[in-house]
Design a protein around this motif. Sequence first.
Motif, PDB file in Angstrom:
ATOM      1  N   ALA A 328       0.910  -1.118  -0.137  1.00  0.00           N
ATOM      2  CA  ALA A 328      -0.097  -0.060   0.129  1.00  0.00           C
ATOM      3  C   ALA A 328       1.019   1.171  -0.079  1.00  0.00           C
ATOM      4  CB  ALA A 328      -1.114   0.285   1.022  1.00  0.00           C
ATOM      5  N   PHE A 329       0.611   2.249   0.949  1.00  0.00           N
ATOM      6  CA  PHE A 329       1.275   3.659   1.005  1.00  0.00           C
ATOM      7  C   PHE A 329       2.767   3.346   0.844  1.00  0.00           C
ATOM      8  CE2 PHE A 329      -2.275   5.594   3.680  1.00  0.00           C
ATOM      9  CZ  PHE A 329      -2.577   6.580   2.422  1.00  0.00           C
ATOM     10  N   ARG A 330       3.379   3.976  -0.431  1.00  0.00           N
ATOM     11  CA  ARG A 330       4.894   4.521  -0.318  1.00  0.00           C
ATOM     12  C   ARG A 330       4.835   5.775  -1.197  1.00  0.00           C
ATOM     13  NH1 ARG A 330       7.294  -0.302  -3.984  1.00  0.00           N
ATOM     14  NH2 ARG A 330       6.398  -1.401  -2.247  1.00  0.00           N
ATOM     15  N   SER A 331       4.270   6.645  -0.125  1.00  0.00           N
ATOM     16  CA  SER A 331       4.014   8.102  -0.705  1.00  0.00           C
ATOM     17  C   SER A 331       5.142   9.102  -0.201  1.00  0.00           C
ATOM     18  CB  SER A 331       2.583   8.560  -0.038  1.00  0.00           C
ATOM     19  OG  SER A 331       1.567   7.857  -0.438  1.00  0.00           O
ATOM     20  N   LEU A 332       5.587   9.819  -1.115  1.00  0.00           N
ATOM     21  CA  LEU A 332       6.617  10.583  -0.801  1.00  0.00           C
ATOM     22  C   LEU A 332       6.145  11.737  -0.056  1.00  0.00           C
ATOM     23  CD1 LEU A 332       9.092  10.545  -3.927  1.00  0.00           C
ATOM     24  CD2 LEU A 332       9.389   9.184  -1.720  1.00  0.00           C
ATOM     25  N   GLY A 333       6.987  12.448   0.835  1.00  0.00           N
ATOM     26  CA  GLY A 333       6.730  13.790   1.382  1.00  0.00           C
ATOM     27  C   GLY A 333       6.859  14.785   0.355  1.00  0.00           C
ATOM     28  N   HIS A 334       6.644  16.123   0.894  1.00  0.00           N
ATOM     29  CA  HIS A 334       7.041  16.993  -0.008  1.00  0.00           C
ATOM     30  C   HIS A 334       7.109  18.627   0.763  1.00  0.00           C
ATOM     31  CE1 HIS A 334       2.615  17.735  -0.868  1.00  0.00           C
ATOM     32  NE2 HIS A 334       3.047  19.025  -0.927  1.00  0.00           N
ATOM     33  N   ALA A 365       0.225  14.090   7.920  1.00  0.00           N
ATOM     34  CA  ALA A 365      -0.531  12.987   7.235  1.00  0.00           C
ATOM     35  C   ALA A 365      -0.209  13.152   5.711  1.00  0.00           C
ATOM     36  CB  ALA A 365      -1.784  12.917   7.593  1.00  0.00           C
ATOM     37  N   THR A 366      -0.422  11.874   5.216  1.00  0.00           N
ATOM     38  CA  THR A 366      -0.283  11.996   3.864  1.00  0.00           C
ATOM     39  C   THR A 366      -1.638  12.380   2.904  1.00  0.00           C
ATOM     40  OG1 THR A 366       0.371  11.197   1.320  1.00  0.00           O
ATOM     41  CG2 THR A 366      -0.447   9.573   3.053  1.00  0.00           C
ATOM     42  N   THR A 367      -1.649  13.120   1.885  1.00  0.00           N
ATOM     43  CA  THR A 367      -2.837  13.295   1.168  1.00  0.00           C
ATOM     44  C   THR A 367      -2.653  13.264  -0.233  1.00  0.00           C
ATOM     45  OG1 THR A 367      -2.573  15.759   0.349  1.00  0.00           O
ATOM     46  CG2 THR A 367      -3.558  15.357   2.304  1.00  0.00           C
ATOM     47  N   ASP A 368      -3.483  13.106  -1.227  1.00  0.00           N
ATOM     48  CA  ASP A 368      -3.473  12.998  -2.614  1.00  0.00           C
ATOM     49  C   ASP A 368      -2.635  14.193  -3.134  1.00  0.00           C
ATOM     50  OD1 ASP A 368      -4.556  10.313  -3.056  1.00  0.00           O
ATOM     51  OD2 ASP A 368      -6.519  10.957  -3.234  1.00  0.00           O
ATOM     52  N   LEU A 369      -2.508  14.893  -2.688  1.00  0.00           N
ATOM     53  CA  LEU A 369      -1.492  16.097  -3.183  1.00  0.00           C
ATOM     54  C   LEU A 369      -0.178  15.399  -3.699  1.00  0.00           C
ATOM     55  CD1 LEU A 369      -1.177  18.935  -0.505  1.00  0.00           C
ATOM     56  CD2 LEU A 369      -2.241  18.936  -2.882  1.00  0.00           C
ATOM     57  N   ARG A 370       0.256  14.152  -3.111  1.00  0.00           N
ATOM     58  CA  ARG A 370       1.698  13.975  -3.532  1.00  0.00           C
ATOM     59  C   ARG A 370       1.438  13.517  -4.942  1.00  0.00           C
ATOM     60  NH1 ARG A 370       2.224   7.737  -4.593  1.00  0.00           N
ATOM     61  NH2 ARG A 370       0.126   7.366  -4.866  1.00  0.00           N
ATOM     62  N   ALA A 371       0.442  12.906  -5.566  1.00  0.00           N
ATOM     63  CA  ALA A 371       0.231  12.565  -6.851  1.00  0.00           C
ATOM     64  C   ALA A 371       0.520  13.824  -7.833  1.00  0.00           C
ATOM     65  CB  ALA A 371      -0.915  11.905  -7.313  1.00  0.00           C
TER      66      ALA A 371
END
Length: 421
Positions: A328-334, A365-371
């Motif tokens: 599942a999540f492997r979302s980068l920060g920014h 937290a992460t959000t869909d911004l990362r995409a």
Amino acid sequence: MNSLEKKIIGEVDSLESEIVDFTARLVAQPSTLGNEAGVLEVMEQEMVKLGLTPQKVEIDPEVLAGHPGFGPVPWSYEGRYNVVAVRPADAEGGKSALFNGHLDVVSPEPLGRWNRDPFDPVVEDGWLYGRGGSDMKAGVAAMTYALQAVQKAGLGLSAPVTLEGVIEEECTGNGALACVVAGHDADAVLIPEPLGQSILTGQVGVCWFKVSLGGVPIHVLDTHGGVNAIEKCCLLIQALRVMEEEINAEPLPGLPQVVHPANFNVGVINGGDWPSTVPAMAEFHCRQGFMPGTSFDQIKAKVEQTIAAAAAADSWLAANPPVVEFYAFRSLGHRISRDMPAFNLLSDVKKDLVGSPAEEAFSTATTDLRAFVHYGKGQATCYGPEGENMHADNERVDIASIIHTAKTYALFLARWCGAVE
Ligand SMILES: [Zn+2]
């Protein structure tokens, strides 16, 4: 604010009951992981009602497998999709906008803590109660009706506007990613997550992983003859807690006021099946935040090294090493600049509506911004309603803040895309 803009604001006010009603109809759909069909249908029907043409954007693991932002999962994407509607431009010369909101929610368990059915929304004292009301179906209603208010004011726009209702924001971000990969992006992207009237210029990275290990089963008349797999998990969890503190020891670059952004959580634990048997199997599932600038491979290596070192210090685990699986999540920060045209405009709109500009914010937290930030054009932020008890019991969202969000988004559209009479 000119007379056209006042007209748009008036339209949002006149749409208040429809916005609250749409929020409630979305909340009434229990759209936990794998159960999104109902909420997608409600979203599609609403788009059609408002004169838009919804299209389905599938999440195809084969197409996305090679993408660095794709989080592989053990579950299926059969029959599950995102809903996107693109409203074409009425004239040329404006800048395009995209509003994205997720339609999935987390489990409301334990139900006993709720004062009401989490999927039977209720309005009380200016709040709407229900799972997903705050996170983030109210935002979806606000963004959808922001566009409707512009249309109802009889105005066209000089650039296309895209509305996106996505799934899997709460576990992978694969929904929004699939939309970006399918070509849905814009000059400005706004996500009405319930983080309030601020401009999000950064967020942590997030990964999920599962740790499984075995022990030796035995009757409890001789517990010391066995190896308790659940107790071995505790050793590893303690080591991960130490790792969490190491990650957070470094201040967040440029934002020293954000203390401890990279949180660790053991969210699921399973093991054993009988109080009088020493458990021979156990597993736990974790979420670890990480700093912007850290790659997925770096955090993965850190987790693996932490588990390996803790296992090496225990004679049983050294000989029977735990298995770590990332899913599942492997979302980068920014972290991005606050000084971008879309963000400046958003702040100006807020100021015109309530008298004060929007403050800059960072999310732990992460959000869909990362995409959109990592794989799209990148001028993307969150600005949305205010709620309480996200991911907890008695979740609620402030109705006045939903209407404020709709007004902000509607005025933003008029100024950013360019309103045409
Ligand atoms: Zn959310």
